[in-house]
Design a protein around this motif. Structure first.
Motif, PDB file in Angstrom:
ATOM      1  N   VAL A  84       2.216  -7.050   9.030  1.00 58.85           N
ATOM      2  CA  VAL A  84       1.504  -8.015   8.191  1.00 58.85           C
ATOM      3  C   VAL A  84       0.017  -7.688   8.262  1.00 58.85           C
ATOM      4  CG1 VAL A  84       1.114 -10.456   7.697  1.00 58.85           C
ATOM      5  CG2 VAL A  84       3.222  -9.742   8.837  1.00 58.85           C
ATOM      6  N   ASP A  85      -0.613  -7.505   7.108  1.00 57.60           N
ATOM      7  CA  ASP A  85      -2.034  -7.153   7.119  1.00 57.60           C
ATOM      8  C   ASP A  85      -2.909  -8.411   7.173  1.00 57.60           C
ATOM      9  OD1 ASP A  85      -2.331  -8.152   4.491  1.00 57.60           O
ATOM     10  OD2 ASP A  85      -1.906  -6.185   3.601  1.00 57.60           O
ATOM     11  N   GLU A  86      -4.215  -8.211   7.102  1.00 62.03           N
ATOM     12  CA  GLU A  86      -5.146  -9.327   7.285  1.00 62.03           C
ATOM     13  C   GLU A  86      -5.079 -10.351   6.166  1.00 62.03           C
ATOM     14  OE1 GLU A  86      -7.774  -5.887   5.647  1.00 62.03           O
ATOM     15  OE2 GLU A  86      -5.841  -6.182   6.668  1.00 62.03           O
ATOM     16  N   ARG A 117      -0.135 -18.492  -4.590  1.00 63.01           N
ATOM     17  CA  ARG A 117       0.015 -17.631  -5.768  1.00 63.01           C
ATOM     18  C   ARG A 117       0.226 -16.192  -5.316  1.00 63.01           C
ATOM     19  NH1 ARG A 117      -3.967 -18.997 -10.648  1.00 63.01           N
ATOM     20  NH2 ARG A 117      -2.235 -17.937 -11.694  1.00 63.01           N
ATOM     21  N   TYR A 118       1.022 -15.507  -6.088  1.00 57.84           N
ATOM     22  CA  TYR A 118       1.443 -14.131  -5.789  1.00 57.84           C
ATOM     23  C   TYR A 118       0.274 -13.171  -5.912  1.00 57.84           C
ATOM     24  CZ  TYR A 118       4.324  -9.879  -6.500  1.00 57.84           C
ATOM     25  OH  TYR A 118       4.909  -8.636  -6.421  1.00 57.84           O
ATOM     26  N   PHE A 119       0.094 -12.309  -4.905  1.00 60.40           N
ATOM     27  CA  PHE A 119      -0.919 -11.261  -5.023  1.00 60.40           C
ATOM     28  C   PHE A 119      -0.298  -9.896  -4.758  1.00 60.40           C
ATOM     29  CE2 PHE A 119      -1.343 -12.272  -0.423  1.00 60.40           C
ATOM     30  CZ  PHE A 119      -1.288 -10.992   0.132  1.00 60.40           C
ATOM     31  N   MET A 120      -0.916  -8.872  -5.327  1.00 54.29           N
ATOM     32  CA  MET A 120      -0.545  -7.473  -5.104  1.00 54.29           C
ATOM     33  C   MET A 120      -1.803  -6.760  -4.637  1.00 54.29           C
ATOM     34  SD  MET A 120       1.737  -6.692  -8.541  1.00 54.29           S
ATOM     35  CE  MET A 120       0.297  -6.717  -9.626  1.00 54.29           C
ATOM     36  N   ARG A 121      -1.658  -5.900  -3.614  1.00 58.88           N
ATOM     37  CA  ARG A 121      -2.822  -5.153  -3.162  1.00 58.88           C
ATOM     38  C   ARG A 121      -2.496  -3.664  -3.061  1.00 58.88           C
ATOM     39  NH1 ARG A 121      -4.679  -5.311   2.897  1.00 58.88           N
ATOM     40  NH2 ARG A 121      -6.092  -3.967   1.726  1.00 58.88           N
ATOM     41  N   ASP A 122      -3.471  -2.872  -2.676  1.00 59.23           N
ATOM     42  CA  ASP A 122      -3.335  -1.420  -2.655  1.00 59.23           C
ATOM     43  C   ASP A 122      -2.078  -0.988  -1.905  1.00 59.23           C
ATOM     44  OD1 ASP A 122      -5.885  -2.098  -3.422  1.00 59.23           O
ATOM     45  OD2 ASP A 122      -6.850  -0.466  -2.352  1.00 59.23           O
ATOM     46  N   VAL A 157      13.766  -6.720  -9.401  1.00 53.87           N
ATOM     47  CA  VAL A 157      13.705  -5.431  -8.715  1.00 53.87           C
ATOM     48  C   VAL A 157      13.367  -5.582  -7.239  1.00 53.87           C
ATOM     49  CG1 VAL A 157      12.938  -4.288 -10.834  1.00 53.87           C
ATOM     50  CG2 VAL A 157      11.229  -5.153  -9.218  1.00 53.87           C
ATOM     51  N   LEU A 158      13.579  -4.490  -6.517  1.00 54.69           N
ATOM     52  CA  LEU A 158      12.892  -4.262  -5.249  1.00 54.69           C
ATOM     53  C   LEU A 158      11.683  -3.399  -5.572  1.00 54.69           C
ATOM     54  CD1 LEU A 158      12.545  -4.244  -2.158  1.00 54.69           C
ATOM     55  CD2 LEU A 158      14.003  -2.204  -2.117  1.00 54.69           C
ATOM     56  N   ASN A 159      10.494  -3.907  -5.253  1.00 54.48           N
ATOM     57  CA  ASN A 159       9.256  -3.157  -5.461  1.00 54.48           C
ATOM     58  C   ASN A 159       9.002  -2.275  -4.243  1.00 54.48           C
ATOM     59  OD1 ASN A 159       8.171  -4.246  -8.048  1.00 54.48           O
ATOM     60  ND2 ASN A 159       8.237  -6.175  -6.915  1.00 54.48           N
ATOM     61  N   VAL A 160       9.442  -1.035  -4.323  1.00 56.15           N
ATOM     62  CA  VAL A 160       9.347  -0.110  -3.199  1.00 56.15           C
ATOM     63  C   VAL A 160       7.895   0.316  -3.005  1.00 56.15           C
ATOM     64  CG1 VAL A 160      10.162   2.098  -2.279  1.00 56.15           C
ATOM     65  CG2 VAL A 160      11.696   0.676  -3.664  1.00 56.15           C
ATOM     66  N   PHE A 161       7.443   0.308  -1.755  1.00 61.20           N
ATOM     67  CA  PHE A 161       6.087   0.678  -1.348  1.00 61.20           C
ATOM     68  C   PHE A 161       5.029  -0.330  -1.805  1.00 61.20           C
ATOM     69  CE2 PHE A 161       7.834   5.210  -1.955  1.00 61.20           C
ATOM     70  CZ  PHE A 161       8.280   5.285  -0.657  1.00 61.20           C
ATOM     71  N   GLN A 162       5.420  -1.414  -2.432  1.00 62.11           N
ATOM     72  CA  GLN A 162       4.436  -2.372  -2.935  1.00 62.11           C
ATOM     73  C   GLN A 162       4.079  -3.380  -1.857  1.00 62.11           C
ATOM     74  OE1 GLN A 162       4.635  -3.573  -7.045  1.00 62.11           O
ATOM     75  NE2 GLN A 162       4.391  -5.713  -6.494  1.00 62.11           N
ATOM     76  N   CYS A 163       2.797  -3.671  -1.721  1.00 65.54           N
ATOM     77  CA  CYS A 163       2.283  -4.601  -0.721  1.00 65.54           C
ATOM     78  C   CYS A 163       1.892  -5.899  -1.423  1.00 65.54           C
ATOM     79  CB  CYS A 163       1.076  -4.000  -0.008  1.00 65.54           C
ATOM     80  SG  CYS A 163       0.435  -5.048   1.316  1.00 65.54           S
ATOM     81  N   THR A 164       2.547  -7.000  -1.040  1.00 61.54           N
ATOM     82  CA  THR A 164       2.338  -8.276  -1.715  1.00 61.54           C
ATOM     83  C   THR A 164       2.382  -9.422  -0.719  1.00 61.54           C
ATOM     84  OG1 THR A 164       4.678  -8.724  -2.116  1.00 61.54           O
ATOM     85  CG2 THR A 164       3.539  -7.376  -3.754  1.00 61.54           C
TER      86      THR A 164
END
Length: 282
Positions: free
Chosen positions: A123-125, A190-195, A176-183
């Motif tokens: 889990v990131d910051e 609310r949903y976020f997507m990051r690098d 879907v499964l979002n492979v390699f996606q960081c969320t």
């Protein structure tokens, strides 16, 4: 600090949710031979078959790139990935020993994850995690809604084109499964997507629990480091990269004792009785 609360769906030892970790560790470490490999170019999709008992890897050969994965039973496309139930039975972000479950009335594992080079991301910051089941594929309808423009290379469209040669249509493409996606979910829920944190050579590997048809889109957002919508949006073509697929046969003896999973033996007919024929009961 927020208190932790136990998961709603608990796995008793020996239940259908209990995973034989020794077996899947054996699969991950078994000898194998390459049966098929190919590259999915940027902003495209590709579908392929996997036999029950094979493993397949989704690989990031050139660096960070998100991929949107669909899975069906190869013989019955009505049985397909059920993202929302998988979130409940496993997690909103999946990794080793997690399974991707199929829709009702089948409700059985399609795949079990056997290896994940990003398993240590944690889990990131911001509360972000990888391999996301929270969100779904980007699509041209939302894009039209937000921008007023048409774009034919969103993941939904890429998947539609990918499965057309197999006799499937837009109505068969699913969450879907979002492979390699960081969320994650922010403080406003609310949903976020990051690098995307993937690096060249990273992979996610799955064991096919049944004969499968899989399809993958290389997301037009690339590594998601550039905003797709909103005031700072621009075309992220410069951060788009291909993804690779590798399908393997496992060494003889690896699958000893394994059986294809069965559906729950529910016979309740949902409380309904067969209609009485017009001539009455026999």
């Amino acid at each position: 600090m927020t208190r932790d609360f136990p998961a709603a769906y608990q796995a008793d030892e020996g239940s259908a949710l209990s995973v034989d970790r020794d077996f899947y560790t054996r699969v991950a470490n078994a000898g194998r031979s390459l049966a098929e490999s190919f590259v999915v170019p940027i902003r495209t999709g590709r579908a392929w078959r996997v036999k029950a008992g094979q493993v397949f890897r989704i690989v990031a050969p050139e660096g960070p790139q998100v991929g949107d994965l669909n899975i069906w039973n190869a013989h019955n496309p009505r049985e397909r990935l059920w993202a929302s139930r998988t979130r409940q039975l496993q997690a909103a972000h999946v990794s080793v020993f997690d399974r991707l479950w199929s829709t009702l009335p089948y409700l059985r594992p399609l795949v079990t994850i056997t290896a994940d080079s990003l398993a240590g991301y944690g889990v990131d910051e911001y509360g972000g995690r990888v391999h996301d089941l929270l969100g779904t594929r980007c699509d041209p309808y939302v894009n039209r809604l937000l921008t007023g423009e048409d774009f034919d290379h969103h993941c939904h469209s890429n998947l539609v084109r990918a499965v057309a040669p197999f006799g499937l249509t837009e109505f068969d493409v699913h969450d879907v499964l979002n492979v390699f996606q960081c969320t994650g979910l922010n403080h406003a829920d609310r949903y976020f997507m990051r690098d995307c944190p993937a690096k060249a050579g990273d992979y996610l590997e799955m064991f096919a629990e049944q004969d499968l048809l899989c399809a993958l889109s290389t997301c037009p957002g690339g590594d998601l480091s550039i905003r797709l919508w909103g005031p700072d949006a621009r075309d992220p073509l410069e951060v788009c990269r291909p993804l690779g697929i590798e399908v393997y046969d496992l060494a003889e003896g690896t699958l000893d004792g394994w059986e294809e999973p069965r559906s729950p033996d529910y016979r309740g007919a949902h409380g309904m009785k067969p209609p009485t024929p017009p001539w009455g009961e026999a």
